[in-house]
Design an enzyme around this catalytic site. Structure first.
Site, mmCIF file in Angstrom:
data_model
loop_
_atom_site.group_PDB
_atom_site.id
_atom_site.type_symbol
_atom_site.label_atom_id
_atom_site.label_comp_id
_atom_site.label_asym_id
_atom_site.label_seq_id
_atom_site.Cartn_x
_atom_site.Cartn_y
_atom_site.Cartn_z
ATOM 1 N N LYS B 69 55.515 109.513 -27.978
ATOM 2 C CA LYS B 69 55.616 110.525 -29.041
ATOM 3 C C LYS B 69 55.799 111.903 -28.412
ATOM 4 O O LYS B 69 55.159 112.235 -27.409
ATOM 5 C CB LYS B 69 54.354 110.474 -29.904
ATOM 6 C CG LYS B 69 54.413 111.290 -31.194
ATOM 7 C CD LYS B 69 53.098 111.135 -31.976
ATOM 8 C CE LYS B 69 53.160 111.807 -33.340
ATOM 9 N NZ LYS B 69 51.886 111.599 -34.108
ATOM 10 N N SER B 144 52.877 110.354 -38.944
ATOM 11 C CA SER B 144 53.760 111.246 -38.218
ATOM 12 C C SER B 144 54.439 110.597 -37.016
ATOM 13 O O SER B 144 55.444 111.125 -36.517
ATOM 14 C CB SER B 144 52.966 112.469 -37.747
ATOM 15 O OG SER B 144 52.023 112.093 -36.760
ATOM 16 N N SER B 168 48.499 108.463 -38.817
ATOM 17 C CA SER B 168 49.822 108.691 -38.223
ATOM 18 C C SER B 168 50.332 107.610 -37.281
ATOM 19 O O SER B 168 51.494 107.640 -36.883
ATOM 20 C CB SER B 168 49.846 110.037 -37.494
ATOM 21 O OG SER B 168 49.936 111.091 -38.436
#
Ligand SMILES: [Mg+2]
Ligand SMILES: [Zn+2]
Lengths: 479, 481, 99
Positions: B69, B144, B168
């Site tokens: 990420k 996310s 997330s």
């Protein structure tokens, strides 16, 4: 009313840079005038993703200070984030302590301590004028070397009532912190910084007036002069029937004027909340014991001991104890001759030494060794040299060192006294030389002894003992 | 060869490399090429070559590359947390978790797209464009960590890591039909993770199956002296092997699965089938109470924005990142930089958090939320005294259309209804694909007490085996547009 | 319901510059979210301890030992305005007082 009719009420807020090796929350070494930004890392630059880790020695020093000031050390305290934007603040918040400080309460001298807490210092912001990258706009440059330096903030209760009290108390605090060895407490280097909260009220009244905050009084004199000026300013306001407004003021030591700092348009709102990146601090019995064990004898206690055990007057005891280097030298002198020398006599001679080497010099670094200082005092006490001769010997010791005995012999300063000293003849000569004075003395006018004694002293270059000379004069005059 | 390679799970691929049947460099190149052709906008950066020394064969992770990420700092590689305010930012250091994976033998494949500063549940809040769901490109992948989830689901990465603050990792895993786990708070170091909400953020794996999830997690956990809130994991993460759920007590909290959560009928149906399957596998299932769980969302949307409002204060245009600077003064430089650099949702949360902390409102909002947080943790403690795990749908809905909820923040926040209570209590939870509803993946969530990761993985593995979810359609649609 | 003035004040605290219509939208969006959040204020939470950290750990301390700092050029590598070995910024207004 005149300013004398008002009672000033003063509280101090002191920031002390701790003398650790590394910063409060990262491993960067503390900076001493290095090139800008050479002591920075992800943590103290506030880079994305970096996290703080608390410096154990900073906590230890914080607890030592708390104990030295007689505070209660919180068994459970917490760091908070104090949020505001400023270029010298890398994260947009300062890690500080809020509702649960490391230490509460306590007292030093006549002043109560409100709280003692740990926090991190801000960076340095240097103004460089209109030379910046963007033409015509006023620029500053941030140096993060200082950012993150461990600080202890000490807040007093408003127990001070004059500018000179404030200055004197700050001196006691500095000596105490220096004795603890937790900081070099050098105001000129900013390792000791002082703000003052000042208000005044009519004498006798017990309601507090509106207070103003004086920022960064960065020398003892500025603190004194700034507070003095602010007391006068407030008195003038009240006398003119005006109000004192709560504000932050900056003291300009040059003009002696106080100018308000323009506080930003929106009121301060620091939005304190518990720092989620740091876990609570718990002062364990081990940590408290370690801090207690590290405490030296503190100035106030030392003065008490000088008074109690050595019989010094209160003010002489403080004069020595509140300047650690004097007290250390004093005790070295007493120790240098197996305790034979009279502690009070030595204490009374120390100011003579300070007068000669200057109050900035540590006597330990002077030419005068503790043992030679001791034998000097002994020579005088034993009346083997006069007080004046003693002063001469001390001056020689300060100038070139050496042994008092040797100096006395070399400069022929031994006291003139006893049968075969020829003092009787010199006295007779004096009486012959000053017949009028002699007459007056015979007539019972003791004052007239002056000229006669003075004559003898001139003849003996001050080596005769005043008392013996008077005795001889009177007896030779048949009185 | 490529096709078979893609069908290997990461665990199988690592074993093949260790046994010498598979060349790590070749494996890396296959995935690198697919990631480079990414048509889902899942990647914000892709390695341009096989890392110099993929110390593959010797390592347990066998050189099987990992997608990371964007918000994990990676030295010399763009780390932008999905925000324009950090566009092109290359940190001077690498996050602890990423370094541990590299040391374990999983080299960096690329950085994945995300909602800006992890604030979002659809990945539409990225400063670098939305990510598409490989099951249906008109729909969101969740967020996310949407880029990581889409990359794994589409076979552009063998496995990936993300972060979970309010769901997330678990919610995008559910919407993309893969496995995602949020570990116990403190299990994985946060050092080098660009912070959203420090007391909630946790790194975790997103993987094709439970075994991959366990193997990756094994190399992520561990105490880090650079993170004061990191803990030593009490045991090694084991590779799961359970065949049934005999003796496992599952609690179903009516507060989370009922009408209040607005759970979609298709999702609810799949959830009930999965629970029934669990019973057939030997689990006992009973309703349980989490009385304060319905308030978790409110507490979360006060605590997380409050912490974020401070965490994002460092983006001020002074030391790195975007600066908007006329010849105006300092104040203008700050507000113009931040207004230009932050997206709408980030501004919204900074505002919400600043308000919740501001003088006069702290007790009413932030202070109250911290107390609710205590009650939520108590509720779970109570539940775990009678149950091994609490189970819920991971998300009330399957993947929704791009733009469907953009103009309604509150509706968007409700995505997290079933996932926010766990991070508030700091406990671990895993989401596994439990089937399809109208052709879209549904996620099944199991949550357990702190450090129950191994037991969670065992239970999830047993369920996974009998569910037999097939993720290959997404991989086939995968790279190709 | 948040007033425009409240939103303006909060935006100033957060150093965000909002256009007129951003202000209005923010006011209504935040109000809507807050209306939902308000519910927790009806809970009976008397005597409940706040939880700011979910872990029990205390006293995580670092030995006072130096670690290498960043080379100057690395520290300044991403600076928007590197000048004189430091980070250039517009000067704060004379006498502006941060703390
Ligand atoms: Mg302070
Ligand atoms: Zn540092």
């Amino acid at each position: 009313m005149s300013v004398a009719d008002y009672e000033p009420v003063i509280g101090l807020e002191i920031h002390v840079q701790l003398g650790t090796r590394t910063k409060m929350f990262c491993g960067c070494e503390l900076s001493f005038g290095d090139e800008p930004n050479v002591h920075t890392c992800a943590v103290c630059l506030g880079l994305p993703g970096a996290l703080p880790v608390t410096n154990a020695r900073a906590v230890h020093y914080g607890i030592m200070i708390g104990l030295a000031l007689g505070c209660d050390v919180a068994e459970h305290s917490q760091f908070h984030r104090k949020n505001y934007f400023y270029p010298d603040l890398s994260k947009g918040y300062q890690i500080s302590q809020y509702d649960v400080p490391l230490c509460r309460g306590g007292r030093l001298g006549d002043v109560r301590i409100h709280r003692v807490h740990l926090e991190e210092d801000a960076a340095k912001l240097v103004h460089v004028g209109r030379s910046g990258r963007i033409h015509g706009s006023d620029r500053s440059v941030v140096d993060f070397n200082r950012g993150g330096t461990p600080l202890v903030e000490i807040v007093t209760e408003p127990d001070l009532h004059s500018a000179s009290d404030a200055r004197e108390w700050l001196g006691l605090l500095r000596t105490t912190l220096r004795a603890l060895g937790v900081s070099d407490v050098d105001m000129s280097q900013g390792s000791l910084r002082c703000d003052a909260n000042v208000s005044i009220r009519p004498r006798g009244s017990d309601v507090l007036g509106t207070k103003t905050e004086l920022k960064n009084m960065n020398s003892f004199r500025f603190l004194h002069d700034g507070v003095l000026a602010e007391i006068q300013r407030q008195a003038d306001l009240l006398d003119a029937g005006e109000q004192v407004v709560q504000e932050t003021l900056h003291f300009d030591p040059v003009s002696g004027r106080l100018t308000p700092l323009r506080s930003k348009e929106e009121a301060h709102d620091y939005r304190y909340f518990p720092e989620p990146d740091l876990v609570p601090l718990v002062a364990t019995p081990e940590m408290l014991e370690a801090a207690r064990a590290a405490l030296p004898e503190l100035p106030a206690a030392r003065a008490g001991r000088f008074e109690r055990e050595l019989g010094l007057s209160a003010e002489r005891a403080r004069e020595l104890a509140f300047r650690a280097e004097l007290a250390d030298y004093y005790e070295a002198v007493l120790g240098s001759d197996g305790g034979a020398v009279d502690p009070v006599a030595v204490a009374n001679w120390i100011p003579q030494l300070v007068e000669r080497i200057g109050s900035e010099t540590d006597p330990a670094n002077s030419q005068v060794s503790p043992s030679s200082f001791a034998s000097l005092v002994e020579l005088v006490s034993a009346r083997r040299i006069s007080r004046d001769a003693g002063r001469q010997v001390l001056s020689t010791l300060v100038a070139e060192g050496g042994e008092p005995e040797a100096i006395v012999a070399r400069e022929g300063l031994a006291a003139v006294s006893g049968e075969d000293s020829g003092l009787a003849e010199i006295v007779a000569g004096a009486i012959a030389a000053e017949p009028d004075a002699a007459e007056k003395v015979r007539g019972g006018n003791e004052k007239a002894l002056g000229p006669l004694v003075g004559h003898v002293m001139r003849e003996t270059k001050g080596r005769a003992d005043g008392g013996e000379v008077r005795r001889l004069i009177l007896s030779q005059l048949g009185l | 060869m490529t096709a078979e390679m893609l069908e290997l799970t990461a665990t199988q691929a690592a074993a093949a490399v260790r046994s010498g049947e598979l060349d790590a460099g070749e494996l890396f190149e296959v995935y690198r090429a697919r990631a480079a052709e990414d048509s889902l906008n899942a990647f914000t950066w892709v390695a341009d070559q096989v890392p110099a020394s993929p110390k593959a064969a010797g390592t347990e992770l066998g050189g099987v590359p990992v997608a990371v990420k964007d918000l994990f700092c990676t030295e010399g590689v763009p780390s932008q947390a999905g925000s324009r305010i950090l566009e092109g930012y290359r940190p001077p250091y690498t996050a602890t978790v990423v370094q541990k994976l590299a040391d374990g033998g999983a080299p960096l494949l690329g950085k994945t797209n995300q909602d800006e500063f992890a604030m979002g549940s659809s990945n539409e809040n990225s400063g670098f464009g939305p990510v598409l769901n490989p099951w249906d490109r008109t729909r969101v992948p969740g967020g996310s960590s949407g880029g990581s989830a889409a990359a794994v689901a589409a076979g552009m990465a063998p496995w990936a890591i993300g972060t979970d603050t309010g769901g997330s990792i678990r919610q995008p895993a559910a919407l993309c039909g893969i496995v995602g786990m949020k570990p116990t708070y403190g299990a994985c170091s946060r050092f080098g993770m660009i912070a959203f909400a420090s007391s909630l953020d946790q790194a975790g794996p997103l993987a094709r199956d439970v075994s991959d999830c366990a193997l990756l997690l094994r190399h992520m956990v561990g105490h880090d002296r650079r993170d004061s809130t990191s803990l030593e994991f009490p045991e090694q993460i084991a590779l799961p092997s359970a065949g049934d759920l005999k003796g496992i007590r599952l609690g179903v909290p009516e507060e989370l699965v009922g009408a209040e959560g607005g759970v979609d009928p298709g999702v609810r149906k799949n959830f009930d089938e999965t629970v029934a399957l669990a019973e057939r596998l030997g689990a006992t299932v009973e309703p349980c109470r989490l009385p304060h769980a319905p308030h978790a969302l409110s507490a979360y949307y006060l605590i997380a924005p409050a912490e974020a409002s401070a965490n994002l204060a460092r983006f001020d245009g002074v030391r790195y990142g975007l600066r908007v600077d006329g010849s105006a003064g300092l104040g203008e430089m700050y507000s113009q930089t931040r207004s230009a650099g932050f997206g709408a949702e980030v501004k919204r949360r900074i505002m919400l958090g600043t308000y919740a902390l501001s003088s006069g409102y702290y007790d009413a909002y932030y202070g109250t939320a911290l107390k609710v947080r205590t009650k939520i943790a108590d509720d779970f403690r109570e539940a775990f005294s009678r149950f091994d795990f609490v189970v819920t749908p991971t998300s009330p809905w399957t993947a929704f259309e791009l733009g469907a909820k953009l103009d309604d923040p509150l509706a968007m926040y409700l995505n997290d209804f079933c996932t926010v209570p766990m991070p508030l209590a700091g406990i671990p939870a895993i989401s596994i694909p439990s089937g399809l509803s109208d052709g879209l993946p549904v996620g099944f969530q199991l949550a357990g007490p702190a450090f129950s990761e191994n037991r969670l993985l065992e239970a999830a593995f047993a369920l996974e085996q009998s569910i037999g979810f097939d993720g290959s359609p997404a991989r086939r649609s995968g790279g190709e547009a | 319901m948040l007033s425009r003035e409240q939103v303006q004040h909060v935006a100033r605290l957060a150093r965000l510059e909002l256009t007129e219509e951003e202000l209005d939208r923010m006011a209504s969006e935040l109000s809507k979210v807050l209306d939902h959040i308000e519910k927790i204020r009806e809970l009976d939470l008397d005597g409940v301890e706040p939880t700011s950290h979910v872990i029990e750990v205390v006293n995580v301390l670092r030995p006072d030992e130096p670690e290498p700092s960043l080379p100057l050029e690395v520290a300044l590598a991403s600076a928007p305005e590197p000048v004189a070995g430091g980070f250039g910024v517009p000067s704060p207004g004379a006498g502006a007082d941060p703390s």
